[in-house]
Design a protein around this motif. Structure first.
Motif, PDB file in Angstrom:
ATOM      1  N   ASP A 100      22.132  59.406 -17.098  1.00 51.75           N
ATOM      2  CA  ASP A 100      23.105  58.651 -16.294  1.00 51.75           C
ATOM      3  C   ASP A 100      22.520  58.221 -14.954  1.00 51.75           C
ATOM      4  OD1 ASP A 100      24.858  58.929 -18.331  1.00 51.75           O
ATOM      5  OD2 ASP A 100      26.248  60.259 -17.316  1.00 51.75           O
ATOM      6  N   THR A 101      21.315  57.700 -15.005  1.00 51.70           N
ATOM      7  CA  THR A 101      20.651  57.176 -13.821  1.00 51.70           C
ATOM      8  C   THR A 101      20.834  55.665 -13.770  1.00 51.70           C
ATOM      9  OG1 THR A 101      18.967  58.912 -13.978  1.00 51.70           O
ATOM     10  CG2 THR A 101      18.439  57.001 -12.618  1.00 51.70           C
ATOM     11  N   ILE A 102      21.232  55.142 -12.633  1.00 57.13           N
ATOM     12  CA  ILE A 102      21.415  53.699 -12.522  1.00 57.13           C
ATOM     13  C   ILE A 102      20.096  52.984 -12.803  1.00 57.13           C
ATOM     14  CG2 ILE A 102      21.903  51.812 -10.917  1.00 57.13           C
ATOM     15  CD1 ILE A 102      23.952  53.585  -9.595  1.00 57.13           C
ATOM     16  N   SER A 103      20.158  52.040 -13.730  1.00 54.60           N
ATOM     17  CA  SER A 103      18.965  51.288 -14.113  1.00 54.60           C
ATOM     18  C   SER A 103      18.753  50.156 -13.112  1.00 54.60           C
ATOM     19  CB  SER A 103      19.139  50.727 -15.534  1.00 54.60           C
ATOM     20  OG  SER A 103      17.974  50.053 -15.957  1.00 54.60           O
ATOM     21  N   ASP A 104      18.166  50.526 -11.982  1.00 54.58           N
ATOM     22  CA  ASP A 104      18.019  49.593 -10.875  1.00 54.58           C
ATOM     23  C   ASP A 104      16.638  49.792 -10.270  1.00 54.58           C
ATOM     24  OD1 ASP A 104      18.092  48.217  -8.458  1.00 54.58           O
ATOM     25  OD2 ASP A 104      20.186  48.717  -8.066  1.00 54.58           O
ATOM     26  N   PRO A 105      15.835  48.725 -10.160  1.00 55.31           N
ATOM     27  CA  PRO A 105      14.493  48.869  -9.568  1.00 55.31           C
ATOM     28  C   PRO A 105      14.507  49.509  -8.187  1.00 55.31           C
ATOM     29  CG  PRO A 105      14.729  46.714 -10.583  1.00 55.31           C
ATOM     30  CD  PRO A 105      16.096  47.356 -10.616  1.00 55.31           C
ATOM     31  N   ALA A 106      15.613  49.326  -7.434  1.00 55.53           N
ATOM     32  CA  ALA A 106      15.687  49.907  -6.096  1.00 55.53           C
ATOM     33  C   ALA A 106      15.686  51.426  -6.132  1.00 55.53           C
ATOM     34  CB  ALA A 106      16.946  49.409  -5.382  1.00 55.53           C
ATOM     35  N   ALA A 107      16.030  52.016  -7.282  1.00 53.64           N
ATOM     36  CA  ALA A 107      16.083  53.475  -7.394  1.00 53.64           C
ATOM     37  C   ALA A 107      14.745  54.056  -7.813  1.00 53.64           C
ATOM     38  CB  ALA A 107      17.152  53.880  -8.405  1.00 53.64           C
ATOM     39  N   GLN A 108      13.780  53.211  -8.151  1.00 54.27           N
ATOM     40  CA  GLN A 108      12.506  53.694  -8.676  1.00 54.27           C
ATOM     41  C   GLN A 108      11.523  53.976  -7.553  1.00 54.27           C
ATOM     42  OE1 GLN A 108      10.975  51.877 -12.331  1.00 54.27           O
ATOM     43  NE2 GLN A 108      12.767  50.538 -12.329  1.00 54.27           N
TER      44      GLN A 108
END
Length: 262
Positions: A100-108
């Protein structure tokens, strides 16, 4: 608003552990697929008291734990669950994946790889018995709307002039909605679906209001800690198989949650 701030806001809006990946997965040696197969275990970080997401109850482990088990089985290993309590120091956490991790490049940020998304989610609109609406914009200005404190939903609905009531926990917010102390809630679909599953007599219902709200919807993926390409590909393959054969839908269904493919 920066991408990082938006990601943090989305995490709060979702009510689950999503945007603290670098802290949860401190720098350590890589955990490639070969090592996981050699030790015979794939480990998952999860909250021991966060149904429907996860639980340390053997008969009701939550859909994150059940999906983790299904993934581990596809890889030919066992699942090890490492429980995360909010007070736990982040540097003590050492697991292979977080669901359940947001699939967002900003989170990588940091040594994290995200799988393909497996679930569509966002901020749903939950309504008390007798109140009808499809979107947040359908709500009258005097509607009492529960929101997660400091969330994107809170900011967005306040800007529209709605009468928001801040909460620290989604479970408390939905319980107050059922009591009639609120008219509506901006809540994660899993949380309200679970409450309705447990209390069908409550009269609560909800809509996927985030479908028309660009800032309030996102896809969910698995975050892998310092994985190699082989592990990423193996988990992606397993996710595709679990979606195709109906396993994901069945797991979510046991908790009253709908699988909405990205």
């Amino acid at each position: 608003m920066s991408d990082a701030a938006r990601t943090r806001g989305r995490a709060i809006a979702a009510g689950v552990l999503l945007a603290v990946l670098p802290a949860l997965f401190p720098a350590a040696h890589a955990r490639p697929l070969a090592e996981i197969k050699s030790r015979g275990e794939l480990s998952l970080c999860a909250n021991p008291d966060a149904l429907p997401y996860a639980s340390d109850k053997a008969d009701l482990p939550g859909f994150q734990v059940e999906i983790g088990r299904a993934l581990a089985q596809r890889l030919g290993v066992k699942l090890q669950v490492l429980w995360i309590i909010p007070r736990l120091r982040a540097n003590l956490v050492d697991c292979d994946m977080l669901l359940d991790t947001i699939s967002d490049p900003a989170a990588q940020r940091g040594p994290i790889r995200l799988t393909q998304p497996y679930q569509k989610s966002g901020v749903a609109l939950a309504l008390r018995r007798g109140l009808q609406a499809q979107r947040f914009d359908d709500l009258a200005a005097n509607t009492r709307v529960g929101v997660m404190i400091n969330s994107l939903a809170s900011r967005s609905l306040n800007q529209r002039g709605l009468r928001t009531v801040p909460y620290a926990f989604e479970a408390d917010m939905v319980a107050d909605l059922a009591k009639g102390e609120l008219d509506a809630c901006a809540v994660s679909p899993a949380s309200v679906a679970w409450y309705i599953h447990q209390h069908p007599e409550s009269g609560l219902h909800y809509t996927h209001a985030y479908d028309s709200e660009p800032e309030l919807h996102w896809n969910l993926a698995v975050a892998l800690r310092r994985s190699d390409e082989a592990l990423l590909e193996a988990v992606n393959t397993a996710l595709s198989q679990l979606a195709a054969d109906g396993t994901l839908a069945q797991i979510y269904g046991r908790y009253g949650v709908e699988l909405r493919r990205p």
